[in-house]
Motif scaffolding. Structure first.
Motif, PDB file in Angstrom:
ATOM      1  N   CYS A  97       8.449   9.368   4.491  1.00  0.00           N
ATOM      2  CA  CYS A  97       9.367   8.957   5.547  1.00  0.00           C
ATOM      3  C   CYS A  97      10.546   9.919   5.650  1.00  0.00           C
ATOM      4  O   CYS A  97      11.103  10.348   4.644  1.00  0.00           O
ATOM      5  CB  CYS A  97       9.878   7.546   5.235  1.00  0.00           C
ATOM      6  SG  CYS A  97      10.967   6.853   6.480  1.00  0.00           S
ATOM      7  N   GLU A  99      14.406  10.618   7.741  1.00  0.00           N
ATOM      8  CA  GLU A  99      15.614   9.819   7.955  1.00  0.00           C
ATOM      9  C   GLU A  99      15.686   9.422   9.427  1.00  0.00           C
ATOM     10  O   GLU A  99      16.005  10.244  10.287  1.00  0.00           O
ATOM     11  CB  GLU A  99      16.856  10.626   7.557  1.00  0.00           C
ATOM     12  CG  GLU A  99      16.903  10.956   6.076  1.00  0.00           C
ATOM     13  CD  GLU A  99      18.119  11.780   5.701  1.00  0.00           C
ATOM     14  OE1 GLU A  99      18.700  11.541   4.639  1.00  0.00           O
ATOM     15  OE2 GLU A  99      18.479  12.683   6.484  1.00  0.00           O
ATOM     16  N   SER A 102      14.372   4.089  12.774  1.00  0.00           N
ATOM     17  CA  SER A 102      13.161   3.285  12.666  1.00  0.00           C
ATOM     18  C   SER A 102      12.756   3.024  11.225  1.00  0.00           C
ATOM     19  O   SER A 102      11.869   2.203  10.967  1.00  0.00           O
ATOM     20  CB  SER A 102      12.011   3.958  13.424  1.00  0.00           C
ATOM     21  OG  SER A 102      11.789   5.270  12.970  1.00  0.00           O
ATOM     22  N   SER A 103      13.401   3.697  10.261  1.00  0.00           N
ATOM     23  CA  SER A 103      13.120   3.420   8.848  1.00  0.00           C
ATOM     24  C   SER A 103      13.433   1.959   8.511  1.00  0.00           C
ATOM     25  O   SER A 103      12.794   1.365   7.635  1.00  0.00           O
ATOM     26  CB  SER A 103      13.930   4.348   7.944  1.00  0.00           C
ATOM     27  OG  SER A 103      13.607   5.693   8.164  1.00  0.00           O
ATOM     28  N   LYS A 104      14.421   1.394   9.197  1.00  0.00           N
ATOM     29  CA  LYS A 104      14.772  -0.014   8.960  1.00  0.00           C
ATOM     30  C   LYS A 104      13.607  -0.925   9.327  1.00  0.00           C
ATOM     31  O   LYS A 104      13.327  -1.907   8.631  1.00  0.00           O
ATOM     32  CB  LYS A 104      16.019  -0.393   9.757  1.00  0.00           C
ATOM     33  CG  LYS A 104      16.437  -1.855   9.599  1.00  0.00           C
ATOM     34  CD  LYS A 104      17.729  -2.160  10.317  1.00  0.00           C
ATOM     35  CE  LYS A 104      18.082  -3.637  10.235  1.00  0.00           C
ATOM     36  NZ  LYS A 104      18.138  -4.161   8.861  1.00  0.00           N
ATOM     37  N   LEU A 106      10.446  -0.060   9.298  1.00  0.00           N
ATOM     38  CA  LEU A 106       9.453   0.128   8.243  1.00  0.00           C
ATOM     39  C   LEU A 106       9.811  -0.719   7.027  1.00  0.00           C
ATOM     40  O   LEU A 106       8.942  -1.357   6.422  1.00  0.00           O
ATOM     41  CB  LEU A 106       9.368   1.604   7.855  1.00  0.00           C
ATOM     42  CG  LEU A 106       8.456   1.945   6.670  1.00  0.00           C
ATOM     43  CD1 LEU A 106       7.029   1.497   6.941  1.00  0.00           C
ATOM     44  CD2 LEU A 106       8.516   3.439   6.363  1.00  0.00           C
ATOM     45  N   GLY A 107      11.094  -0.750   6.680  1.00  0.00           N
ATOM     46  CA  GLY A 107      11.532  -1.587   5.562  1.00  0.00           C
ATOM     47  C   GLY A 107      11.253  -3.059   5.807  1.00  0.00           C
ATOM     48  O   GLY A 107      10.840  -3.790   4.900  1.00  0.00           O
ATOM     49  N   LEU A 124       7.700   5.445  -2.168  1.00  0.00           N
ATOM     50  CA  LEU A 124       8.257   6.093  -0.983  1.00  0.00           C
ATOM     51  C   LEU A 124       8.640   7.534  -1.297  1.00  0.00           C
ATOM     52  O   LEU A 124       9.336   7.806  -2.267  1.00  0.00           O
ATOM     53  CB  LEU A 124       9.482   5.326  -0.481  1.00  0.00           C
ATOM     54  CG  LEU A 124       9.246   3.869  -0.075  1.00  0.00           C
ATOM     55  CD1 LEU A 124      10.551   3.237   0.391  1.00  0.00           C
ATOM     56  CD2 LEU A 124       8.201   3.776   1.030  1.00  0.00           C
ATOM     57  N   SER A 126      10.654  10.659   0.345  1.00  0.00           N
ATOM     58  CA  SER A 126      11.575  11.071   1.401  1.00  0.00           C
ATOM     59  C   SER A 126      11.450  12.571   1.636  1.00  0.00           C
ATOM     60  O   SER A 126      11.450  13.354   0.680  1.00  0.00           O
ATOM     61  CB  SER A 126      13.020  10.729   1.022  1.00  0.00           C
ATOM     62  OG  SER A 126      13.175   9.341   0.873  1.00  0.00           O
ATOM     63  N   LEU A 145       5.901   8.210   8.242  1.00  0.00           N
ATOM     64  CA  LEU A 145       6.760   7.935   9.395  1.00  0.00           C
ATOM     65  C   LEU A 145       7.350   9.263   9.837  1.00  0.00           C
ATOM     66  O   LEU A 145       8.162   9.861   9.113  1.00  0.00           O
ATOM     67  CB  LEU A 145       7.869   6.943   9.032  1.00  0.00           C
ATOM     68  CG  LEU A 145       8.883   6.621  10.143  1.00  0.00           C
ATOM     69  CD1 LEU A 145       8.187   6.004  11.352  1.00  0.00           C
ATOM     70  CD2 LEU A 145       9.973   5.683   9.628  1.00  0.00           C
ATOM     71  N   THR A 262       9.344   8.060  17.136  1.00  0.00           N
ATOM     72  CA  THR A 262       8.757   8.145  15.811  1.00  0.00           C
ATOM     73  C   THR A 262       7.488   7.295  15.776  1.00  0.00           C
ATOM     74  O   THR A 262       7.373   6.308  16.515  1.00  0.00           O
ATOM     75  CB  THR A 262       9.717   7.669  14.712  1.00  0.00           C
ATOM     76  OG1 THR A 262      10.170   6.340  15.024  1.00  0.00           O
ATOM     77  CG2 THR A 262      10.908   8.599  14.595  1.00  0.00           C
TER      78      THR A 262
END
Length: 293
Positions: A97, A99, A102-104, A106-107, A124, A126, A145, A262
């Motif tokens: 993933c 930064e 949309s990472s939120k 995914l979380g 994960l 990064s 992502l 994304t």
């Protein structure tokens, strides 16, 4: 090459000392030296440069170190994928993933999935897009992502429901920080730090148009380090808006507006573990539910 010997090699490469490595591995130094000598013979090359008090890697040794790390990681991943209970879903899912806002989401997906399957774990990674793509291709990651565009012939994907907003992070004391938005003319000849992603560079250059007389003082692949460099050099940092604050910097969006999409991707025609296959199905249903709402 045996995995055990590759692990010996990595410990020596990290410790830069046969004696320390043998102590960590709980084997005698002569045994360790014989194993490495056999490995060098098998590969037909020297892996270490031996000095009086330390050792260093040869060029071939550096190549093997990188590959050995990948091989051992992949072997460990394979063992975890095969060591699951058929009656209870468990295992490890590896996700790469960048930064993004949309990472939120995914979380949130991971959190909801673990409510249903609490024994499934997530590793994960990064990194930027290039890193994620490379690790998916090598089999170290199951899902990534990333920003579009992607090669739709190689990957299945689902789009994330929010777009990433582009702009600049600028020092709070700078004139740009007082603006509601930044236009191309405002950045003419302004020192800038930009993304290493060539596609995004092209997108920003197209947006700048004839005002593209700016001075690029640096490039980066993750926003935090770029922000710190921008603050120190009093340069504006081109990037996407994130749910975090960098002390002394303010985000100002572009006008005309630039947004990027994304997507969550995984390789086509790939056989996944039961945990990963179940998670992919869960992702598709979760995002479909958000879209329908």
């Amino acid at each position: 090459m045996e995995l055990r010997v590759l692990n010996y090699f990595l410990v020596i490469a990290n410790e830069k000392n046969f004696t320390k490595a043998s102590q960590l591995l709980h084997i005698t130094q002569p045994t360790l030296s014989r194993q490495i000598a056999q490995l060098e013979k098998e590969l037909g090359t020297k892996l270490f440069i031996r000095n009086n008090h330390s050792i260093s890697l040869t060029e071939d040794g550096l190549i093997l170190k990188r590959r050995a790390q990948e091989i051992l990681s992949l072997a460990d991943k394979t063992v975890k994928e095969l060591s699951y209970n058929e009656k209870v879903l468990e295992g490890v899912i590896n996700i790469g993933c960048g930064e993004f806002l949309s990472s939120k989401i995914l979380g949130n997906i991971i959190a909801e999935f673990r409510k249903k399957y609490p024994l499934v774990q997530f590793d994960l990674h990064s990194g930027n897009g290039y890193s994620v793509f490379d690790r998916i291709e090598s089999g170290l990651l199951d899902i990534g992502l990333v920003q579009t565009p992607i090669d739709i012939d190689k990957y299945n994907y689902v789009a994330m429901p929010i777009k990433e907003l582009w702009g600049v992070y600028t020092c709070e004391e700078c004139e740009l920080a007082n603006k509601e938005f930044v236009e191309p003319k405002n950045l003419k000849s302004v020192p800038m730090i930009v993304s290493m992603n060539k596609f995004m560079q092209q997108k920003v250059n197209s947006w700048l148009g004839k005002n593209n007389g700016n001075m690029i003082v640096g490039k980066g692949n993750l926003m935090y380090n770029q922000a710190m460099m921008g603050k120190s050099t009093e340069s504006c940092v081109v990037g996407i808006k994130l749910n975090c604050k960098y002390d002394g910097l303010k985000f100002v969006p572009f006008s005309p507006r630039i947004e990027s999409e994304t997507v969550l991707i995984w390789k086509k025609d790939c056989i996944f573990s039961t945990a990963t296959s179940t998670f992919i199905e869960f992702i598709e249903q979760y995002l479909k539910g958000i879209t329908d709402d």
